[in-house]
Motif scaffolding. Sequence first.
Motif, PDB file in Angstrom:
ATOM      1  N   MET A 264     -30.950   8.547 -29.651  1.00 47.61           N
ATOM      2  CA  MET A 264     -29.593   8.091 -29.837  1.00 47.61           C
ATOM      3  C   MET A 264     -29.093   8.526 -31.210  1.00 47.61           C
ATOM      4  O   MET A 264     -29.777   8.371 -32.208  1.00 47.61           O
ATOM      5  N   GLU A 265     -27.921   9.066 -31.257  1.00 47.63           N
ATOM      6  CA  GLU A 265     -27.365   9.577 -32.500  1.00 47.63           C
ATOM      7  C   GLU A 265     -26.649   8.471 -33.259  1.00 47.63           C
ATOM      8  O   GLU A 265     -25.988   7.621 -32.664  1.00 47.63           O
ATOM      9  N   GLN A 266     -26.782   8.497 -34.593  1.00 52.04           N
ATOM     10  CA  GLN A 266     -26.129   7.494 -35.429  1.00 52.04           C
ATOM     11  C   GLN A 266     -24.643   7.826 -35.564  1.00 52.04           C
ATOM     12  O   GLN A 266     -24.262   9.000 -35.609  1.00 52.04           O
ATOM     13  N   PRO A 267     -23.775   6.806 -35.652  1.00 48.88           N
ATOM     14  CA  PRO A 267     -22.364   7.083 -35.877  1.00 48.88           C
ATOM     15  C   PRO A 267     -22.149   7.682 -37.269  1.00 48.88           C
ATOM     16  O   PRO A 267     -22.934   7.469 -38.181  1.00 48.88           O
ATOM     17  N   LYS A 268     -21.067   8.442 -37.406  1.00 49.21           N
ATOM     18  CA  LYS A 268     -20.811   9.145 -38.660  1.00 49.21           C
ATOM     19  C   LYS A 268     -20.529   8.199 -39.822  1.00 49.21           C
ATOM     20  O   LYS A 268     -20.717   8.555 -40.965  1.00 49.21           O
ATOM     21  N   ASP A 269     -20.037   6.992 -39.561  1.00 52.66           N
ATOM     22  CA  ASP A 269     -19.735   6.057 -40.639  1.00 52.66           C
ATOM     23  C   ASP A 269     -20.867   5.064 -40.882  1.00 52.66           C
ATOM     24  O   ASP A 269     -20.675   4.042 -41.517  1.00 52.66           O
ATOM     25  N   ASP A 270     -22.071   5.376 -40.418  1.00 53.02           N
ATOM     26  CA  ASP A 270     -23.234   4.531 -40.630  1.00 53.02           C
ATOM     27  C   ASP A 270     -23.524   4.462 -42.136  1.00 53.02           C
ATOM     28  O   ASP A 270     -23.638   5.494 -42.803  1.00 53.02           O
ATOM     29  N   PRO A 271     -23.643   3.259 -42.728  1.00 56.38           N
ATOM     30  CA  PRO A 271     -23.861   3.144 -44.178  1.00 56.38           C
ATOM     31  C   PRO A 271     -25.127   3.844 -44.660  1.00 56.38           C
ATOM     32  O   PRO A 271     -25.151   4.416 -45.743  1.00 56.38           O
ATOM     33  N   GLN A 272     -26.183   3.825 -43.857  1.00 55.87           N
ATOM     34  CA  GLN A 272     -27.416   4.494 -44.259  1.00 55.87           C
ATOM     35  C   GLN A 272     -27.217   6.002 -44.343  1.00 55.87           C
ATOM     36  O   GLN A 272     -27.688   6.659 -45.263  1.00 55.87           O
ATOM     37  N   ARG A 273     -26.486   6.546 -43.400  1.00 52.22           N
ATOM     38  CA  ARG A 273     -26.222   7.989 -43.390  1.00 52.22           C
ATOM     39  C   ARG A 273     -25.304   8.388 -44.544  1.00 52.22           C
ATOM     40  O   ARG A 273     -25.512   9.422 -45.180  1.00 52.22           O
ATOM     41  N   VAL A 274     -24.295   7.557 -44.834  1.00 53.56           N
ATOM     42  CA  VAL A 274     -23.386   7.835 -45.948  1.00 53.56           C
ATOM     43  C   VAL A 274     -24.140   7.777 -47.268  1.00 53.56           C
ATOM     44  O   VAL A 274     -23.956   8.630 -48.138  1.00 53.56           O
ATOM     45  N   GLY A 275     -25.028   6.788 -47.423  1.00 53.63           N
ATOM     46  CA  GLY A 275     -25.822   6.683 -48.652  1.00 53.63           C
ATOM     47  C   GLY A 275     -26.734   7.875 -48.841  1.00 53.63           C
ATOM     48  O   GLY A 275     -26.888   8.381 -49.946  1.00 53.63           O
ATOM     49  N   LEU A 276     -27.333   8.339 -47.757  1.00 52.41           N
ATOM     50  CA  LEU A 276     -28.188   9.522 -47.832  1.00 52.41           C
ATOM     51  C   LEU A 276     -27.382  10.752 -48.232  1.00 52.41           C
ATOM     52  O   LEU A 276     -27.828  11.550 -49.066  1.00 52.41           O
ATOM     53  N   ALA A 277     -26.196  10.902 -47.677  1.00 51.87           N
ATOM     54  CA  ALA A 277     -25.345  12.045 -48.022  1.00 51.87           C
ATOM     55  C   ALA A 277     -24.939  11.990 -49.496  1.00 51.87           C
ATOM     56  O   ALA A 277     -24.929  13.018 -50.180  1.00 51.87           O
ATOM     57  N   ARG A 278     -24.633  10.802 -49.991  1.00 52.84           N
ATOM     58  CA  ARG A 278     -24.256  10.671 -51.411  1.00 52.84           C
ATOM     59  C   ARG A 278     -25.423  11.033 -52.324  1.00 52.84           C
ATOM     60  O   ARG A 278     -25.239  11.709 -53.339  1.00 52.84           O
ATOM     61  N   ARG A 279     -26.631  10.561 -51.972  1.00 51.67           N
ATOM     62  CA  ARG A 279     -27.800  10.901 -52.794  1.00 51.67           C
ATOM     63  C   ARG A 279     -28.089  12.391 -52.766  1.00 51.67           C
ATOM     64  O   ARG A 279     -28.454  12.981 -53.790  1.00 51.67           O
ATOM     65  N   LEU A 280     -27.908  13.010 -51.622  1.00 54.44           N
ATOM     66  CA  LEU A 280     -28.128  14.446 -51.505  1.00 54.44           C
ATOM     67  C   LEU A 280     -27.119  15.225 -52.349  1.00 54.44           C
ATOM     68  O   LEU A 280     -27.489  16.146 -53.085  1.00 54.44           O
ATOM     69  N   VAL A 281     -25.852  14.848 -52.281  1.00 60.25           N
ATOM     70  CA  VAL A 281     -24.821  15.520 -53.075  1.00 60.25           C
ATOM     71  C   VAL A 281     -25.089  15.323 -54.567  1.00 60.25           C
ATOM     72  O   VAL A 281     -24.963  16.265 -55.361  1.00 60.25           O
ATOM     73  N   LEU A 282     -25.483  14.113 -54.964  1.00 59.54           N
ATOM     74  CA  LEU A 282     -25.788  13.846 -56.368  1.00 59.54           C
ATOM     75  C   LEU A 282     -26.933  14.715 -56.865  1.00 59.54           C
ATOM     76  O   LEU A 282     -26.830  15.335 -57.930  1.00 59.54           O
ATOM     77  N   THR A 283     -28.013  14.799 -56.104  1.00 62.30           N
ATOM     78  CA  THR A 283     -29.155  15.585 -56.565  1.00 62.30           C
ATOM     79  C   THR A 283     -28.845  17.078 -56.613  1.00 62.30           C
ATOM     80  O   THR A 283     -29.255  17.762 -57.560  1.00 62.30           O
ATOM     81  N   VAL A 284     -28.109  17.590 -55.642  1.00 60.17           N
ATOM     82  CA  VAL A 284     -27.767  19.018 -55.656  1.00 60.17           C
ATOM     83  C   VAL A 284     -26.817  19.321 -56.811  1.00 60.17           C
ATOM     84  O   VAL A 284     -26.978  20.327 -57.514  1.00 60.17           O
ATOM     85  N   ALA A 285     -25.832  18.443 -57.048  1.00 57.39           N
ATOM     86  CA  ALA A 285     -24.890  18.663 -58.152  1.00 57.39           C
ATOM     87  C   ALA A 285     -25.610  18.643 -59.497  1.00 57.39           C
ATOM     88  O   ALA A 285     -25.363  19.506 -60.355  1.00 57.39           O
ATOM     89  N   LEU A 286     -26.504  17.682 -59.693  1.00 57.50           N
ATOM     90  CA  LEU A 286     -27.241  17.636 -60.954  1.00 57.50           C
ATOM     91  C   LEU A 286     -28.178  18.830 -61.105  1.00 57.50           C
ATOM     92  O   LEU A 286     -28.350  19.350 -62.205  1.00 57.50           O
ATOM     93  N   LEU A 287     -28.775  19.267 -60.015  1.00 60.39           N
ATOM     94  CA  LEU A 287     -29.636  20.443 -60.078  1.00 60.39           C
ATOM     95  C   LEU A 287     -28.833  21.684 -60.469  1.00 60.39           C
ATOM     96  O   LEU A 287     -29.289  22.502 -61.270  1.00 60.39           O
ATOM     97  N   LEU A 288     -27.634  21.819 -59.939  1.00 64.96           N
ATOM     98  CA  LEU A 288     -26.783  22.954 -60.316  1.00 64.96           C
ATOM     99  C   LEU A 288     -26.355  22.880 -61.778  1.00 64.96           C
ATOM    100  O   LEU A 288     -26.177  23.910 -62.426  1.00 64.96           O
TER     101      LEU A 288
ATOM    102  N   GLY B 272     -34.730  12.037 -64.673  1.00 63.30           N
ATOM    103  CA  GLY B 272     -34.508  10.590 -64.694  1.00 63.30           C
ATOM    104  C   GLY B 272     -33.820  10.093 -63.435  1.00 63.30           C
ATOM    105  O   GLY B 272     -34.199   9.061 -62.874  1.00 63.30           O
ATOM    106  N   VAL B 273     -32.821  10.823 -62.974  1.00 62.32           N
ATOM    107  CA  VAL B 273     -32.107  10.428 -61.754  1.00 62.32           C
ATOM    108  C   VAL B 273     -33.028  10.520 -60.543  1.00 62.32           C
ATOM    109  O   VAL B 273     -33.039   9.625 -59.690  1.00 62.32           O
ATOM    110  N   ILE B 274     -33.813  11.575 -60.452  1.00 63.87           N
ATOM    111  CA  ILE B 274     -34.745  11.717 -59.334  1.00 63.87           C
ATOM    112  C   ILE B 274     -35.781  10.586 -59.363  1.00 63.87           C
ATOM    113  O   ILE B 274     -36.096   9.994 -58.322  1.00 63.87           O
ATOM    114  N   ALA B 275     -36.306  10.252 -60.535  1.00 60.20           N
ATOM    115  CA  ALA B 275     -37.275   9.168 -60.644  1.00 60.20           C
ATOM    116  C   ALA B 275     -36.650   7.840 -60.217  1.00 60.20           C
ATOM    117  O   ALA B 275     -37.268   7.047 -59.498  1.00 60.20           O
TER     118      ALA B 275
END
Length: 84
Positions: free
Chosen positions: A1-25, A57-60
């Motif tokens: 079963m697929e999660q809805p796009k506005d699922d809070p867990q999925r949104v939080g994961l997307a935010r963490r991913l964007v944060l880590t990629v932006a800081l890495l860049l 520090g952010v990754i830790a």
Amino acid sequence: MEQPKDDPQRVGLARRLVLTVALLLLTVPWWPSLAGRLFGLPAWAVFAISATVVYAGVIAWLLERHWDDGSADEPELDAEQWPP
């Protein structure tokens, strides 16, 4: 079963991913305006080292806060119960 796009867990994961990629860049010193020297090092090197320390520090923090090591599923052992 697929999660809805506005699922809070999925949104939080997307935010963490964007944060880590932006800081890495940001750890890559590609701005030509970083000329001169700071603390006896080229300014780009000081920027890269500082950005890397912030990134680490952010990754830790993210790992400490969001990593599930499965220990909540296991019962706590007292000293008398060790080894299991």
